[in-house]
Design a protein around this motif. Structure first.
Motif, PDB file in Angstrom:
ATOM      1  N   PHE A   9      13.435  24.327  12.317  1.00 33.71           N
ATOM      2  CA  PHE A   9      12.034  23.913  12.265  1.00 33.71           C
ATOM      3  C   PHE A   9      11.910  22.413  12.556  1.00 33.71           C
ATOM      4  CE2 PHE A   9      13.541  22.765   8.106  1.00 33.71           C
ATOM      5  CZ  PHE A   9      12.799  21.645   7.738  1.00 33.71           C
ATOM      6  N   VAL A  10      10.731  22.007  12.973  1.00 37.54           N
ATOM      7  CA  VAL A  10      10.308  20.598  13.096  1.00 37.54           C
ATOM      8  C   VAL A  10       8.916  20.512  12.499  1.00 37.54           C
ATOM      9  CG1 VAL A  10      11.687  20.096  15.141  1.00 37.54           C
ATOM     10  CG2 VAL A  10       9.364  20.983  15.397  1.00 37.54           C
ATOM     11  N   SER A  11       8.556  19.343  12.052  1.00 38.53           N
ATOM     12  CA  SER A  11       7.245  19.184  11.465  1.00 38.53           C
ATOM     13  C   SER A  11       6.789  17.739  11.630  1.00 38.53           C
ATOM     14  CB  SER A  11       7.313  19.606  10.000  1.00 38.53           C
ATOM     15  OG  SER A  11       7.001  18.665   9.140  1.00 38.53           O
ATOM     16  N   THR A  12       5.509  17.566  11.891  1.00 42.74           N
ATOM     17  CA  THR A  12       4.905  16.231  12.018  1.00 42.74           C
ATOM     18  C   THR A  12       3.611  16.213  11.230  1.00 42.74           C
ATOM     19  OG1 THR A  12       3.722  16.851  14.029  1.00 42.74           O
ATOM     20  CG2 THR A  12       5.897  15.850  14.303  1.00 42.74           C
ATOM     21  N   GLY A  13       3.179  15.059  10.876  1.00 40.94           N
ATOM     22  CA  GLY A  13       1.919  14.928  10.140  1.00 40.94           C
ATOM     23  C   GLY A  13       1.824  13.569   9.472  1.00 40.94           C
ATOM     24  N   PHE A  14       0.759  13.402   8.726  1.00 42.77           N
ATOM     25  CA  PHE A  14       0.525  12.144   8.037  1.00 42.77           C
ATOM     26  C   PHE A  14       1.125  12.175   6.636  1.00 42.77           C
ATOM     27  CE2 PHE A  14      -2.783  12.290  11.249  1.00 42.77           C
ATOM     28  CZ  PHE A  14      -2.681  11.024  11.798  1.00 42.77           C
ATOM     29  N   MET A  15       1.367  11.004   6.109  1.00 41.16           N
ATOM     30  CA  MET A  15       1.935  10.876   4.773  1.00 41.16           C
ATOM     31  C   MET A  15       1.339   9.662   4.066  1.00 41.16           C
ATOM     32  SD  MET A  15       3.969   7.942   5.056  1.00 41.16           S
ATOM     33  CE  MET A  15       5.082   8.109   3.705  1.00 41.16           C
ATOM     34  N   ILE A  16       1.345   9.732   2.749  1.00 37.02           N
ATOM     35  CA  ILE A  16       0.969   8.578   1.928  1.00 37.02           C
ATOM     36  C   ILE A  16       2.089   8.360   0.921  1.00 37.02           C
ATOM     37  CG2 ILE A  16      -1.512   8.848   2.208  1.00 37.02           C
ATOM     38  CD1 ILE A  16      -1.584  10.165  -0.543  1.00 37.02           C
ATOM     39  N   GLY A  17       2.261   7.126   0.496  1.00 39.82           N
ATOM     40  CA  GLY A  17       3.334   6.819  -0.436  1.00 39.82           C
ATOM     41  C   GLY A  17       2.914   5.756  -1.433  1.00 39.82           C
ATOM     42  N   LEU A  18       3.678   5.643  -2.511  1.00 35.18           N
ATOM     43  CA  LEU A  18       3.401   4.674  -3.560  1.00 35.18           C
ATOM     44  C   LEU A  18       4.718   4.105  -4.067  1.00 35.18           C
ATOM     45  CD1 LEU A  18       1.348   3.311  -5.484  1.00 35.18           C
ATOM     46  CD2 LEU A  18       1.722   5.242  -7.053  1.00 35.18           C
ATOM     47  N   LYS A  19       4.743   2.797  -4.250  1.00 31.90           N
ATOM     48  CA  LYS A  19       5.919   2.127  -4.809  1.00 31.90           C
ATOM     49  C   LYS A  19       5.477   1.271  -5.990  1.00 31.90           C
ATOM     50  CE  LYS A  19       8.916   0.372  -1.937  1.00 31.90           C
ATOM     51  NZ  LYS A  19       9.523  -0.436  -0.857  1.00 31.90           N
ATOM     52  N   ILE A  20       6.169   1.407  -7.093  1.00 35.77           N
ATOM     53  CA  ILE A  20       5.971   0.544  -8.264  1.00 35.77           C
ATOM     54  C   ILE A  20       7.331  -0.064  -8.567  1.00 35.77           C
ATOM     55  CG2 ILE A  20       5.243   0.405 -10.665  1.00 35.77           C
ATOM     56  CD1 ILE A  20       3.553   2.879 -10.225  1.00 35.77           C
ATOM     57  N   SER A  21       7.502  -1.327  -8.214  1.00 38.55           N
ATOM     58  CA  SER A  21       8.832  -1.945  -8.234  1.00 38.55           C
ATOM     59  C   SER A  21       8.900  -3.060  -9.257  1.00 38.55           C
ATOM     60  CB  SER A  21       9.174  -2.508  -6.846  1.00 38.55           C
ATOM     61  OG  SER A  21       9.141  -1.490  -5.870  1.00 38.55           O
ATOM     62  N   LEU A  22      10.040  -3.153  -9.888  1.00 42.88           N
ATOM     63  CA  LEU A  22      10.379  -4.301 -10.722  1.00 42.88           C
ATOM     64  C   LEU A  22      11.213  -5.247  -9.867  1.00 42.88           C
ATOM     65  CD1 LEU A  22      10.416  -5.644 -13.540  1.00 42.88           C
ATOM     66  CD2 LEU A  22      12.553  -4.404 -13.987  1.00 42.88           C
ATOM     67  N   SER A  23      10.834  -6.534  -9.835  1.00 45.78           N
ATOM     68  CA  SER A  23      11.492  -7.471  -8.914  1.00 45.78           C
ATOM     69  C   SER A  23      11.892  -8.750  -9.631  1.00 45.78           C
ATOM     70  CB  SER A  23      10.552  -7.814  -7.747  1.00 45.78           C
ATOM     71  OG  SER A  23       9.437  -8.546  -8.202  1.00 45.78           O
ATOM     72  N   TYR A  24      12.888  -9.408  -9.050  1.00 43.29           N
ATOM     73  CA  TYR A  24      13.286 -10.751  -9.488  1.00 43.29           C
ATOM     74  C   TYR A  24      13.434 -11.616  -8.245  1.00 43.29           C
ATOM     75  CZ  TYR A  24      15.815 -14.690 -11.428  1.00 43.29           C
ATOM     76  OH  TYR A  24      16.187 -15.958 -11.799  1.00 43.29           O
ATOM     77  N   ARG A  25      12.806 -12.781  -8.262  1.00 46.76           N
ATOM     78  CA  ARG A  25      12.787 -13.657  -7.098  1.00 46.76           C
ATOM     79  C   ARG A  25      13.325 -15.032  -7.486  1.00 46.76           C
ATOM     80  NH1 ARG A  25       7.016 -14.260  -4.646  1.00 46.76           N
ATOM     81  NH2 ARG A  25       7.474 -12.167  -3.851  1.00 46.76           N
ATOM     82  N   PHE A  26      14.083 -15.643  -6.586  1.00 49.61           N
ATOM     83  CA  PHE A  26      14.611 -16.994  -6.820  1.00 49.61           C
ATOM     84  C   PHE A  26      14.563 -17.779  -5.513  1.00 49.61           C
ATOM     85  CE2 PHE A  26      18.041 -14.078  -5.969  1.00 49.61           C
ATOM     86  CZ  PHE A  26      18.795 -14.697  -4.993  1.00 49.61           C
ATOM     87  N   GLN A  27      14.506 -19.084  -5.657  1.00 51.21           N
ATOM     88  CA  GLN A  27      14.395 -19.973  -4.490  1.00 51.21           C
ATOM     89  C   GLN A  27      15.777 -20.300  -3.966  1.00 51.21           C
ATOM     90  OE1 GLN A  27      11.781 -23.360  -4.991  1.00 51.21           O
ATOM     91  NE2 GLN A  27      12.961 -24.555  -3.550  1.00 51.21           N
ATOM     92  N   ILE A  28      15.949 -20.174  -2.634  1.00 49.74           N
ATOM     93  CA  ILE A  28      17.242 -20.490  -2.036  1.00 49.74           C
ATOM     94  C   ILE A  28      17.181 -21.742  -1.192  1.00 49.74           C
ATOM     95  CG2 ILE A  28      17.978 -18.098  -2.019  1.00 49.74           C
ATOM     96  CD1 ILE A  28      17.289 -17.924   0.925  1.00 49.74           C
ATOM     97  N   ARG A  29      15.961 -22.325  -0.947  1.00 48.31           N
ATOM     98  CA  ARG A  29      15.850 -23.607  -0.230  1.00 48.31           C
ATOM     99  C   ARG A  29      14.545 -24.277  -0.615  1.00 48.31           C
ATOM    100  NH1 ARG A  29      15.503 -23.645   6.142  1.00 48.31           N
ATOM    101  NH2 ARG A  29      13.303 -23.403   5.706  1.00 48.31           N
TER     102      ARG A  29
END
Length: 490
Positions: free
Chosen positions: A470-490
Motif C-alpha cells: 500500500f501507499v498513502s498520502t494526505g494531510f497531517m497535524i502534529g503537536l510538540k511539548i518539549s522541555l529544553s535547556y539553552r546556553f550561550q556558546i558565543r
C-alpha cells in the motif's frame, strides 16, 4: 608753508605711535594667553578588534625604547608626584557608547598600565586614564608623561572584563559609574611642540571643578625631516601661546545628556573638527539604538518532546479513515537547536524506538525519524523567546505489529513502511529558571507513506504472510511539548 620745530615733531610722532598701538591692540582684542603643560608622548598601535599589546606591531618597538629611556631616569620624579603618566585610549567617534568598545579600550590601557607596573614599578595611582571619543588615532593608545602633579579629579581606575560575554562586560563597565571620556582637539605645532587639548567630560564632577589637559608634547625628531631645537624641559614645565577665543557651544542629544563641544584654535584644520562635532550628534543617537543588533549572540539548546516518551504519537493523519491518536511503546527522542543572528534558529531532531509493549510476547513497536526545522523568531529582542514560525521536513520508517491491530475487521497483524512529511510550524517558548524552558509547537503539512506492506499472522504456521502492499498520502497535524535547556556558546 612753515616748518615744524623739534619738540612739536616729537609730540606728533608719539601721538601717531600711540594711535597705531591702540589700533593693533584693537585687532587683537579677542586674543588671550594660553598655558600648556609640557609632556612627552608615546603612541602605541593595536590590531583591529584585538587587545593584545604586541611589541613587534607597527611602531611599538621604537616607542617602547623611547619610553623606557625616559622613564628609567624619571621614575623617582613620578613617584614624588612632581609629574604623572596619562594613558588615553582612542576609539571610533561613532561607537564610543558601545560597552564592547569601551571594554576593549580599557583592556588595551590595562595591558599598558600592567607593563608600566612590571617594567618600571610605577604604581597605578600615578597613572591617569581616559577614553578619547574624537575618532583620531583609532586603534591606538597614547601614553603621556605630563610635567605637572596628578590632578585631584583625575580618573585612575581601569575596569574591564577578560570575558567577552555581554553580561560580564556590562558588569565591568558599570563599575566606572560614568565612563571617563575626553575629546581631543589638536592645536597644531609651534615652537617645536605639538599642542593638544583633551577636554574632560566626566559627569561625576561639576564642570567648574575640572581642568582640561592642555599638553605641549615635545616633537619626535625621528618622525620629522628637519630637526627642531628643543628647550631643556627640566628648566621649565609650561609653554605659553596666544590663541583666538571663540564661543563654547552646547547642544543636547536625544538622550537628554548635554555635550559641550569646544571650538577654539588658530589652525584652519580645526574647522573640519568643528563640522565633525556638528554632525556627530544625530549619527551617535542612531548607532546607540542599533547596539543590541550588533552583539550577534549564539545559543545552543537541547530539547526532548515529552509526548513520545509517554508512548503517544505526536502526529495525526487526516482523511485516511484512521484519524485517531495512536499509542504504542515509549519513543526516546532528542533535539538540538542553534539560535543565531538575533532571530534565526535551526533545529535537528531524531526519534528511535524498537520495543515490545502490552503483550510482551506479541506486540512490537519500531519507529525511527529524523527532522530538520529552520525558524524565525518574531520578537526583535534577540533573546529567542516568545513566538516563532518556521518550516519542517522529516523522514522515517515504521514496523508495528501486535494485538492492537489483529482486532480489526481484516484481522491484519502488522504494518511496515517508510514516510516523509513537510509543512509549516508555529511555536512559543516560555522561559523558566536559568536556561530551562518549555517549548510548545504545532505543525501542519503533507505526509506520504510509501513502500508499505500489510501482513497477517497465521497461528497454525506461526508465521507472518504478506497480505498486500500500500501507499498513502494526505494531510497531517502534529503537536510538540518539549522541555529544553539553552546556553550561550558565543
Amino acid at each position: 608753508m612753515y616748518r615744524i620745530k623739534g619738540p612739536h615733531r616729537k609730540i606728533q610722532v608719539r601721538t601717531i605711535f600711540l594711535l597705531l598701538l591702540n589700533f593693533l591692540l584693537g585687532i587683537g582684542a579677542d586674543a588671550q594667553t594660553t598655558t600648556y603643560y609640557k609632556a612627552e608622548s608615546f603612541l602605541f598601535s593595536f590590531r583591529r578588534d584585538n587587545d593584545l599589546f604586541l611589541a613587534d606591531y607597527g611602531d611599538n618597538a621604537y616607542q617602547l625604547e623611547r619610553m623606557g629611556g625616559l622613564l628609567d631616569v624619571s621614575r623617582d620624579q613620578i613617584l614624588k608626584g612632581d609629574c604623572h603618566l596619562l594613558i588615553v585610549s582612542h576609539v571610533n567617534a561613532y561607537e564610543y557608547e558601545d560597552k564592547e568598545v569601551v571594554n576593549e579600550a580599557s583592556l588595551r590601557a590595562g595591558r599598558i598600565r600592567a607593563y608600566l607596573k612590571t617594567r618600571f614599578d610605577i604604581p597605578h595611582d600615578c597613572v591617569a586614564f581616559y577614553i578619547d571619543r574624537s575618532g583620531n588615532y583609532r586603534d591606538q593608545v597614547h601614553v603621556y608623561k605630563v610635567y605637572k602633579p596628578l590632578p585631584w579629579f583625575a580618573n585612575i581606575s581601569i575596569h574591564y572584563s577578560e570575558s567577552r560575554y555581554p553580561v560580564a562586560v556590562a558588569a565591568a563597565i558599570g563599575e566606572y559609574g560614568a565612563v571617563p571620556y575626553v575629546d581631543l582637539y589638536r592645536r597644531g605645532e609651534t615652537g617645536g611642540y605639538d599642542r593638544e587639548v583633551y577636554r574632560i567630560d566626566d559627569p561625576l564632577f561639576d564642570r567648574t571643578e575640572l581642568e582640561d589637559y592642555r599638553l605641549a608634547s615635545v616633537m619626535d625628531t625621528v618622525r620629522h625631516s628637519k630637526r627642531i631645537e628643543e628647550p631643556d624641559i627640566a628648566l621649565a614645565t609650561t609653554v605659553t601661546t596666544r590663541e583666538t577665543v571663540r564661543k563654547v557651544t552646547k547642544y543636547k542629544e536625544t538622550t537628554g545628556k548635554t555635550v559641550v563641544s569646544e571650538k577654539t584654535g588658530l589652525q584652519a584644520d580645526n574647522k573640519e573638527q568643528t563640522e565633525k562635532d556638528r554632525k556627530r550628534q544625530p549619527t551617535e543617537s542612531v548607532r546607540t539604538k542599533e547596539t543590541p543588533m550588533k552583539q550577534n549572540l549564539v545559543y545552543l539548546g537541547v530539547k526532548t518532546n515529552l509526548l513520545p516518551w509517554c508512548g503517544v504519537v505526536p502526529s495525526i493523519r487526516l482523511g485516511t479513515g484512521e484519524t485517531k491518536i495512536e499509542t504504542g511503546a515509549f519513543m526516546p527522542n532528542l533535539e538540538v537547536e542553534c539560535c543565531f543572528a538575533g532571530r534565526w534558529s535551526v533545529a535537528l531532531s531524531g526519534i528511535y524506538s524498537d520495543f515490545a509493549y502490552k503483550d510482551k510476547t506479541r506486540d512490537h513497536w519500531a519507529v525511527s525519524e529524523i527532522s530538520l526545522e529552520p525558524c524565525i523568531w518574531l520578537s526583535p529582542s534577540g533573546r529567542f523567546t516568545g513566538l516563532n514560525t518556521g518550516l519542517f521536513v522529516e523522514y522515517g520508517d515504521f514496523d508495528v505489529r501486535g494485538s492492537a491491530i489483529d482486532v480489526s475487521e481484516d484481522m491484519l497483524y502488522g504494518r511496515t513502511g517508510c514516510f516523509w512529511s513537510a509543512g509549516l510550524s508555529m511555536g512559543y517558548r516560555f522561559s523558566l529558571v536559568g536556561g530551562f524552558g518549555v517549548d510548545m509547537r504545532a505543525r501542519a503539512g503533507y505526509r506520504s507513506v510509501f513502500s508499505g506492506k500489510k501482513y497477517r499472522y497465521d497461528p497454525l504456521d506461526n508465521r507472518n504472510y504478506l497480505e498486500t502492499r500500500f501507499v498513502s498520502t494526505g494531510f497531517m497535524i502534529g503537536l510538540k511539548i518539549s522541555l529544553s535547556y539553552r546556553f550561550q556558546i558565543r
